[in-house]
Design a protein around this motif. Structure first.
Motif, PDB file in Angstrom:
ATOM      1  N   GLU A   1       0.830  -1.215   0.000  1.00  0.00           N
ATOM      2  CA  GLU A   1       0.000   0.000   0.000  1.00  0.00           C
ATOM      3  C   GLU A   1       0.861   1.260   0.000  1.00  0.00           C
ATOM      4  OE1 GLU A   1      -3.138  -0.035   3.030  1.00  0.00           O
ATOM      5  OE2 GLU A   1      -3.415  -2.160   2.608  1.00  0.00           O
ATOM      6  N   THR A   2       1.982   1.206   0.697  1.00  0.00           N
ATOM      7  CA  THR A   2       2.874   2.373   0.729  1.00  0.00           C
ATOM      8  C   THR A   2       3.481   2.607  -0.655  1.00  0.00           C
ATOM      9  OG1 THR A   2       3.377   1.862   3.038  1.00  0.00           O
ATOM     10  CG2 THR A   2       4.841   3.428   1.942  1.00  0.00           C
ATOM     11  N   VAL A   3       3.908   1.513  -1.284  1.00  0.00           N
ATOM     12  CA  VAL A   3       4.463   1.620  -2.641  1.00  0.00           C
ATOM     13  C   VAL A   3       3.423   2.215  -3.590  1.00  0.00           C
ATOM     14  CG1 VAL A   3       5.276   0.263  -4.627  1.00  0.00           C
ATOM     15  CG2 VAL A   3       6.184  -0.209  -2.336  1.00  0.00           C
ATOM     16  N   ALA A   4       2.175   1.728  -3.488  1.00  0.00           N
ATOM     17  CA  ALA A   4       1.103   2.235  -4.362  1.00  0.00           C
ATOM     18  C   ALA A   4       0.857   3.720  -4.106  1.00  0.00           C
ATOM     19  CB  ALA A   4      -0.175   1.431  -4.129  1.00  0.00           C
ATOM     20  N   LEU A   5       0.880   4.117  -2.837  1.00  0.00           N
ATOM     21  CA  LEU A   5       0.676   5.524  -2.480  1.00  0.00           C
ATOM     22  C   LEU A   5       1.802   6.394  -3.060  1.00  0.00           C
ATOM     23  CD1 LEU A   5      -0.961   7.600  -0.658  1.00  0.00           C
ATOM     24  CD2 LEU A   5       0.802   7.201   1.071  1.00  0.00           C
ATOM     25  N   ILE A   6       3.036   5.918  -2.948  1.00  0.00           N
ATOM     26  CA  ILE A   6       4.173   6.694  -3.458  1.00  0.00           C
ATOM     27  C   ILE A   6       4.049   6.861  -4.979  1.00  0.00           C
ATOM     28  CG2 ILE A   6       6.694   6.773  -3.727  1.00  0.00           C
ATOM     29  CD1 ILE A   6       6.880   5.220  -1.037  1.00  0.00           C
ATOM     30  N   ARG A   7       3.670   5.766  -5.669  1.00  0.00           N
ATOM     31  CA  ARG A   7       3.497   5.853  -7.141  1.00  0.00           C
ATOM     32  C   ARG A   7       2.415   6.865  -7.493  1.00  0.00           C
ATOM     33  NH1 ARG A   7       4.179  -0.112  -7.943  1.00  0.00           N
ATOM     34  NH2 ARG A   7       6.321  -0.321  -8.672  1.00  0.00           N
ATOM     35  N   GLU A   8       1.269   6.757  -6.805  1.00  0.00           N
ATOM     36  CA  GLU A   8       0.126   7.626  -7.105  1.00  0.00           C
ATOM     37  C   GLU A   8       0.469   9.093  -6.836  1.00  0.00           C
ATOM     38  OE1 GLU A   8      -3.407   6.724  -4.585  1.00  0.00           O
ATOM     39  OE2 GLU A   8      -3.378   8.892  -4.278  1.00  0.00           O
ATOM     40  N   GLN A   9       1.121   9.358  -5.718  1.00  0.00           N
ATOM     41  CA  GLN A   9       1.439  10.741  -5.352  1.00  0.00           C
ATOM     42  C   GLN A   9       2.560  11.310  -6.228  1.00  0.00           C
ATOM     43  OE1 GLN A   9      -0.263  12.727  -3.220  1.00  0.00           O
ATOM     44  NE2 GLN A   9      -1.729  11.052  -2.997  1.00  0.00           N
ATOM     45  N   THR A  10       3.416  10.429  -6.735  1.00  0.00           N
ATOM     46  CA  THR A  10       4.471  10.902  -7.639  1.00  0.00           C
ATOM     47  C   THR A  10       3.854  11.338  -8.965  1.00  0.00           C
ATOM     48  OG1 THR A  10       6.050   9.434  -6.581  1.00  0.00           O
ATOM     49  CG2 THR A  10       6.690  10.312  -8.716  1.00  0.00           C
ATOM     50  N   ARG A  11       2.831  10.588  -9.408  1.00  0.00           N
ATOM     51  CA  ARG A  11       2.124  11.004 -10.630  1.00  0.00           C
ATOM     52  C   ARG A  11       1.526  12.398 -10.455  1.00  0.00           C
ATOM     53  NH1 ARG A  11       0.709   5.523 -11.088  1.00  0.00           N
ATOM     54  NH2 ARG A  11      -1.211   5.800  -9.904  1.00  0.00           N
ATOM     55  N   LYS A  12       1.093  12.709  -9.232  1.00  0.00           N
ATOM     56  CA  LYS A  12       0.520  14.038  -8.945  1.00  0.00           C
ATOM     57  C   LYS A  12       1.611  15.075  -8.648  1.00  0.00           C
ATOM     58  CE  LYS A  12      -3.711  12.223  -6.834  1.00  0.00           C
ATOM     59  NZ  LYS A  12      -4.366  12.027  -5.523  1.00  0.00           N
ATOM     60  N   LYS A  13       2.862  14.672  -8.777  1.00  0.00           N
ATOM     61  CA  LYS A  13       4.019  15.513  -8.478  1.00  0.00           C
ATOM     62  C   LYS A  13       4.012  16.037  -7.039  1.00  0.00           C
ATOM     63  CE  LYS A  13       4.880  16.881 -13.244  1.00  0.00           C
ATOM     64  NZ  LYS A  13       5.460  15.554 -13.520  1.00  0.00           N
ATOM     65  N   ALA A  14       3.475  15.221  -6.126  1.00  0.00           N
ATOM     66  CA  ALA A  14       3.341  15.654  -4.735  1.00  0.00           C
ATOM     67  C   ALA A  14       4.487  15.162  -3.842  1.00  0.00           C
ATOM     68  CB  ALA A  14       2.011  15.171  -4.169  1.00  0.00           C
ATOM     69  N   VAL A  15       5.424  14.375  -4.395  1.00  0.00           N
ATOM     70  CA  VAL A  15       6.489  13.779  -3.578  1.00  0.00           C
ATOM     71  C   VAL A  15       7.843  14.358  -3.992  1.00  0.00           C
ATOM     72  CG1 VAL A  15       7.508  11.587  -2.829  1.00  0.00           C
ATOM     73  CG2 VAL A  15       5.144  11.633  -3.617  1.00  0.00           C
ATOM     74  N   VAL A  16       8.694  14.713  -3.014  1.00  0.00           N
ATOM     75  CA  VAL A  16      10.008  15.257  -3.396  1.00  0.00           C
ATOM     76  C   VAL A  16      11.139  14.249  -3.255  1.00  0.00           C
ATOM     77  CG1 VAL A  16       9.329  17.638  -2.910  1.00  0.00           C
ATOM     78  CG2 VAL A  16      10.532  16.321  -1.133  1.00  0.00           C
ATOM     79  N   ALA A  17      10.904  13.154  -2.498  1.00  0.00           N
ATOM     80  CA  ALA A  17      11.961  12.157  -2.322  1.00  0.00           C
ATOM     81  C   ALA A  17      11.380  10.884  -1.729  1.00  0.00           C
ATOM     82  CB  ALA A  17      13.052  12.687  -1.380  1.00  0.00           C
ATOM     83  N   ILE A  18      12.169   9.794  -1.835  1.00  0.00           N
ATOM     84  CA  ILE A  18      11.856   8.561  -1.117  1.00  0.00           C
ATOM     85  C   ILE A  18      12.631   8.645   0.203  1.00  0.00           C
ATOM     86  CG2 ILE A  18      12.041   6.045  -1.132  1.00  0.00           C
ATOM     87  CD1 ILE A  18      10.367   6.793  -3.458  1.00  0.00           C
ATOM     88  N   GLY A  19      11.920   8.627   1.334  1.00  0.00           N
ATOM     89  CA  GLY A  19      12.635   8.713   2.608  1.00  0.00           C
ATOM     90  C   GLY A  19      11.689   8.704   3.797  1.00  0.00           C
ATOM     91  N   GLU A  20      12.113   8.195   4.863  1.00  0.00           N
ATOM     92  CA  GLU A  20      13.468   7.811   5.178  1.00  0.00           C
ATOM     93  C   GLU A  20      13.586   6.307   5.040  1.00  0.00           C
ATOM     94  OE1 GLU A  20      14.557   9.302   9.018  1.00  0.00           O
ATOM     95  OE2 GLU A  20      16.332   8.071   9.190  1.00  0.00           O
ATOM     96  N   ILE A  21      14.606   5.880   4.317  1.00  0.00           N
ATOM     97  CA  ILE A  21      14.807   4.450   4.085  1.00  0.00           C
ATOM     98  C   ILE A  21      16.240   4.095   4.485  1.00  0.00           C
ATOM     99  CG2 ILE A  21      13.123   4.436   2.195  1.00  0.00           C
ATOM    100  CD1 ILE A  21      15.504   4.374   0.222  1.00  0.00           C
ATOM    101  N   GLY A  22      16.541   2.807   4.589  1.00  0.00           N
ATOM    102  CA  GLY A  22      17.927   2.455   4.900  1.00  0.00           C
ATOM    103  C   GLY A  22      18.068   1.116   5.593  1.00  0.00           C
ATOM    104  N   LEU A  23      19.214   0.986   6.279  1.00  0.00           N
ATOM    105  CA  LEU A  23      19.540  -0.227   7.031  1.00  0.00           C
ATOM    106  C   LEU A  23      20.101   0.214   8.375  1.00  0.00           C
ATOM    107  CD1 LEU A  23      21.540  -2.181   4.257  1.00  0.00           C
ATOM    108  CD2 LEU A  23      19.182  -2.661   4.986  1.00  0.00           C
ATOM    109  N   ASP A  24      19.712  -0.497   9.449  1.00  0.00           N
ATOM    110  CA  ASP A  24      20.202  -0.141  10.785  1.00  0.00           C
ATOM    111  C   ASP A  24      20.776  -1.378  11.442  1.00  0.00           C
ATOM    112  OD1 ASP A  24      20.459   0.528  13.541  1.00  0.00           O
ATOM    113  OD2 ASP A  24      19.065   2.195  13.217  1.00  0.00           O
TER     114      ASP A  24
END
Ligand SMILES: [Zn+2]
Length: 259
Positions: free
Chosen positions: A79-102
């Motif tokens: 669902e998060t991936v789908a939301l990021i795709r949808e919002q990117t189409r709307k140009k509403a996202v500036v970056a993927i974050g925060e992601i990583g390894l701990d």
């Protein structure tokens, strides 16, 4: 002077009752851009809402944090991936974050890696910059990133090893530093060694800083003025010149024109 908080968690539940106040404190302190980083599906939605409420000031970064991979609900990743795709189409996202390894959460290493790789692939696909958390894993991450075709990379709260800093700079990656630059010799050393063109400022709020000059007060975007002053001290530059370069770095990194 235009100041930048390139890494804050404005949609964190800890901040929920205070966002209007924090936005006011930001404006009063000349902070003209806040990148609201997310940790999970709920905070992604929160970052989007805050960006909509404060256009031209709050910008959303969406993703799943390594601390959250262990408590992901069923279908939350999809669902998060789908939301990021949808919002990117709307140009509403500036970056993927925060992601990583701990490294501290080694027990869920495979799952962390699976989620991180998924987020990196999404960064490639959507041509978005990525904002990375790398506690205990910085050298490993800096070595794995060149195999991805990533637009831009921001290593947040870079602390060590210095060898990985030089490699990161060679790859054209940027780093963020925040309140610890006022009191931590290690962070001041990183700030001394990183070219100013590869540096952005952050608070990482609601993380609380116990040492002086912060003394455990609620972390506010207003802390950025102290951060910029400390960077200017380390770099032996004028505060205004440091602020100007960091604002320029922000515009280039996120492809945003500041008003
Ligand atoms: Zn963070």
């Amino acid at each position: 002077m235009k100041l930048i908080d390139a890494h804050i968690h404005l949609s964190d539940p800890e901040y929920a009752a205070h966002t209007d106040q924090l936005v006011k404190e930001a404006r009063d302190a000349n902070v003209v851009a806040l990148v609201s980083n997310s940790m999970d599906l709920d905070t992604c939605k929160g970052s989007l809402m805050l960006a909509e409420k404060h256009p031209g000031l709050v910008y959303p970064a969406l993703g799943i944090h390594p601390w959250n991979v262990n408590v992901l609900k069923e279908n939350e990743l999809e669902e998060t991936v789908a939301l990021i795709r949808e919002q990117t189409r709307k140009k509403a996202v500036v970056a993927i974050g925060e992601i990583g390894l701990d490294y501290k959460y080694e027990t869920v290493w495979e799952k962390q890696m699976m989620v991180f790789e998924k987020m990196l692939h999404l960064g490639e696909e959507l041509e978005l910059p990525v904002i990375i958390h790398s506690r205990g894993t910085t050298a490993q991450i800096v070595d794995m990133l060149p195999s991805y075709r990533l637009k831009r990379v921001l290593l947040h709260w870079f602390s060590h090893p210095i060898g990985a800093l030089y490699k990161a700079v060679d790859h054209g990656y940027s780093i963020t530093e925040g309140p610890p630059v006022a009191y931590s010799d290690g962070i001041r050393d990183v700030v001394k060694k990183v070219p100013l063109t590869n540096l952005l400022t952050e608070t990482d709020g609601p993380v609380t800083y116990r040492k002086a000059p912060y003394g455990g007060k609620r972390t506010s975007p207003a802390f950025i003025s102290t951060v910029v002053q400390s960077i200017a001290e380390v770099k032996r530059m004028a505060v205004a010149d440091v602020a100007e370069q960091i604002a320029k770095n922000f515009e280039e990194f996120f492809n945003i024109k500041l008003g």
